[in-house]
Design a protein around this motif. Structure first.
Motif, PDB file in Angstrom:
ATOM      1  N   LEU A  84       0.768  -1.222   0.148  1.00  0.00           N
ATOM      2  CA  LEU A  84      -0.024  -0.190   0.071  1.00  0.00           C
ATOM      3  C   LEU A  84       1.027   1.189   0.026  1.00  0.00           C
ATOM      4  O   LEU A  84       1.612   1.597   1.041  1.00  0.00           O
ATOM      5  N   LEU A  85       0.760   2.053  -1.141  1.00  0.00           N
ATOM      6  CA  LEU A  85       1.620   3.144  -1.501  1.00  0.00           C
ATOM      7  C   LEU A  85       0.840   4.443  -1.173  1.00  0.00           C
ATOM      8  O   LEU A  85       0.162   4.570  -2.106  1.00  0.00           O
ATOM      9  N   SER A  86       1.527   5.254  -0.462  1.00  0.00           N
ATOM     10  CA  SER A  86       0.944   6.636  -0.850  1.00  0.00           C
ATOM     11  C   SER A  86       1.899   7.513  -1.771  1.00  0.00           C
ATOM     12  O   SER A  86       3.074   7.505  -1.523  1.00  0.00           O
ATOM     13  N   HIS A  87       1.380   7.719  -2.930  1.00  0.00           N
ATOM     14  CA  HIS A  87       2.139   8.399  -3.911  1.00  0.00           C
ATOM     15  C   HIS A  87       1.332   9.971  -4.503  1.00  0.00           C
ATOM     16  O   HIS A  87       0.633   9.980  -5.333  1.00  0.00           O
ATOM     17  N   VAL A  88       1.852  10.825  -3.890  1.00  0.00           N
ATOM     18  CA  VAL A  88       2.495  10.783  -2.601  1.00  0.00           C
ATOM     19  C   VAL A  88       1.901  11.562  -1.432  1.00  0.00           C
ATOM     20  O   VAL A  88       1.045  12.376  -1.690  1.00  0.00           O
ATOM     21  N   ALA A  89       2.227  11.392  -0.349  1.00  0.00           N
ATOM     22  CA  ALA A  89       1.748  12.103   0.928  1.00  0.00           C
ATOM     23  C   ALA A  89       2.373  13.416   0.889  1.00  0.00           C
ATOM     24  O   ALA A  89       3.553  13.524   1.069  1.00  0.00           O
ATOM     25  N   VAL A  90       1.642  14.577   1.026  1.00  0.00           N
ATOM     26  CA  VAL A  90       2.261  15.782   1.398  1.00  0.00           C
ATOM     27  C   VAL A  90       2.414  16.146   2.693  1.00  0.00           C
ATOM     28  O   VAL A  90       1.444  16.786   3.296  1.00  0.00           O
ATOM     29  N   VAL A  91       3.444  15.585   3.384  1.00  0.00           N
ATOM     30  CA  VAL A  91       3.386  15.511   4.797  1.00  0.00           C
ATOM     31  C   VAL A  91       3.485  17.001   5.349  1.00  0.00           C
ATOM     32  O   VAL A  91       3.329  17.056   6.498  1.00  0.00           O
ATOM     33  N   GLY A  92       3.951  17.755   4.632  1.00  0.00           N
ATOM     34  CA  GLY A  92       4.117  19.223   5.069  1.00  0.00           C
ATOM     35  C   GLY A  92       2.916  19.897   5.388  1.00  0.00           C
ATOM     36  O   GLY A  92       2.699  20.904   6.113  1.00  0.00           O
ATOM     37  N   LEU A  93       1.700  19.384   4.945  1.00  0.00           N
ATOM     38  CA  LEU A  93       0.306  19.786   5.263  1.00  0.00           C
ATOM     39  C   LEU A  93       0.080  19.451   6.759  1.00  0.00           C
ATOM     40  O   LEU A  93      -1.106  20.128   7.135  1.00  0.00           O
ATOM     41  N   ARG A  94       0.513  18.496   7.461  1.00  0.00           N
ATOM     42  CA  ARG A  94       0.099  18.132   8.726  1.00  0.00           C
ATOM     43  C   ARG A  94       1.411  18.037   9.548  1.00  0.00           C
ATOM     44  O   ARG A  94       2.497  17.865   9.128  1.00  0.00           O
ATOM     45  N   HIS A  95       0.876  17.890  10.984  1.00  0.00           N
ATOM     46  CA  HIS A  95       2.078  17.809  11.978  1.00  0.00           C
ATOM     47  C   HIS A  95       2.621  16.653  11.661  1.00  0.00           C
ATOM     48  O   HIS A  95       1.795  15.384  11.747  1.00  0.00           O
ATOM     49  N   PRO A  96       3.647  16.336  11.963  1.00  0.00           N
ATOM     50  CA  PRO A  96       4.400  14.863  11.669  1.00  0.00           C
ATOM     51  C   PRO A  96       4.084  13.799  12.607  1.00  0.00           C
ATOM     52  O   PRO A  96       3.825  12.709  12.385  1.00  0.00           O
ATOM     53  N   LEU A  97       3.686  14.145  13.692  1.00  0.00           N
ATOM     54  CA  LEU A  97       3.098  13.242  14.811  1.00  0.00           C
ATOM     55  C   LEU A  97       1.727  12.646  14.471  1.00  0.00           C
ATOM     56  O   LEU A  97       1.425  11.497  14.369  1.00  0.00           O
TER      57      LEU A  97
END
Length: 306
Positions: A84-97
């Motif tokens: 299961l791949l996130s392509h891609v998660a824009v992780v800067g939109l959320r707190h990393p925790l």
């Protein structure tokens, strides 16, 4: 042998690649396609990430973008093997925790099948709507990858101190099944290549044509060697649109079509240039035609990739 995976239909409907039938698609279509991928040897199924599309981009990108964690968790329950791949998660939109908690849970529930694909993002209005820093998104992504490594790593109570984020004594529950969740970095800019080489377990290019890939791969390997990183990097590529067999309709001049041996001969070029996994996409007029194409590829083309 070159592995093959695919971006799921329906869950993202950009006009660049979505087929007309997907506009009326839903959970049943996603589950059926995921099940066929699971049974036919696909290495992964992938889901995209956008929180909200502004009006200026809605015409080209559409406004249909499923949440990747919810989508992949739903499909984890109806599959057994496919990753299961996130392509891609824009992780800067959320707190990393929050990101770590969501994807740790997904890995836990799926029995260790997560591949965490991350990218910097490109839609300014999304960042502004969520109070995130668009201008520093590259720096934030670098810091977030480090934070996610710590939070998703094997230590029971990881500690990470970064310029932007600080974690101390924060244990994640549930824990991922995998001791090391693979992190694949998306993007083809010089900054994205450096990030993939120095921080990633894999690279997900964004739209690089075939003739550009060898130079990009050589740069990745050089950067990794200069940094003294010995672990292999999984190199990906997105192929042209495919149609297995002789189409009875206009599949477009940019589509690779024909008999399985001819398609395999063309796709073997990717392996020869150092690509480890290809993301394939099939032209189709219905879910049935898509799943038929998936089976035809798995049975007739994949065994010839070498």
């Amino acid at each position: 042998m070159v592995a093959y995976g695919m971006q799921l239909p329906v869950q993202s409907q950009s006009t660049l690649y979505a087929e007309p039938w997907e506009a009326g698609g839903g959970p049943e279509d996603l589950a059926e396609v995921a099940g066929v991928a699971d049974r036919c040897g696909f290495a992964y199924i992938a889901a995209c990430d956008h929180v909200a599309i502004p009006r200026r981009l809605a015409g080209a990108m559409s406004t249909v973008w499923y949440d990747p964690v919810a989508t992949l968790a739903h499909l984890a329950a109806v599959t057994r093997r496919v990753r299961l791949l996130s392509h891609v998660a824009v992780v800067g939109l959320r707190h990393p925790l929050i990101t770590a908690k969501q994807y740790a849970t997904l890995d836990h529930l799926s029995g260790g099948r997560l591949i965490l694909g991350v990218g910097a993002g490109h839609v300014r209005e999304e960042f502004e709507a969520l109070g995130a820093d668009f201008e520093r998104r590259g720096d934030v992504l670098d810091e977030t990858v480090d934070a996610l490594r710590a939070a998703l790593g094997p230590e029971e109570f990881p500690e990470f101190r970064g310029e932007r984020f600080t974690f101390e004594g924060l244990g994640q529950r549930p824990r991922p099944v995998q001791e090391r969740v693979p992190v694949w970095i998306g993007g083809s800019s010089p900054a994205a290549l450096r990030r993939a080489a120095l921080k990633g377990d894999g690279w997900l290019p964004q739209g690089d044509p075939r003739d550009r890939l060898p130079g990009q791969i050589a740069k990745l390997r050089r950067l990794r060697e200069e940094a003294g990183i010995a672990e292999p990097l999984v190199i990906g590529a997105i192929t042209e649109a495919l149609y297995v067999g002789d189409a009875a309709w206009d599949v477009g001049r940019r589509t690779l079509g024909g008999k399985p041996d001819a398609l395999a001969e063309s796709l073997r070029v990717y392996g020869a240039m150092g690509v480890d996994q290809i993301q394939v996409r099939f032209r189709s007029r219905s879910r049935t035609e898509l799943t038929d194409q998936m089976r035809a590829f798995a049975e007739g083309v994949a065994p010839l990739l070498g």
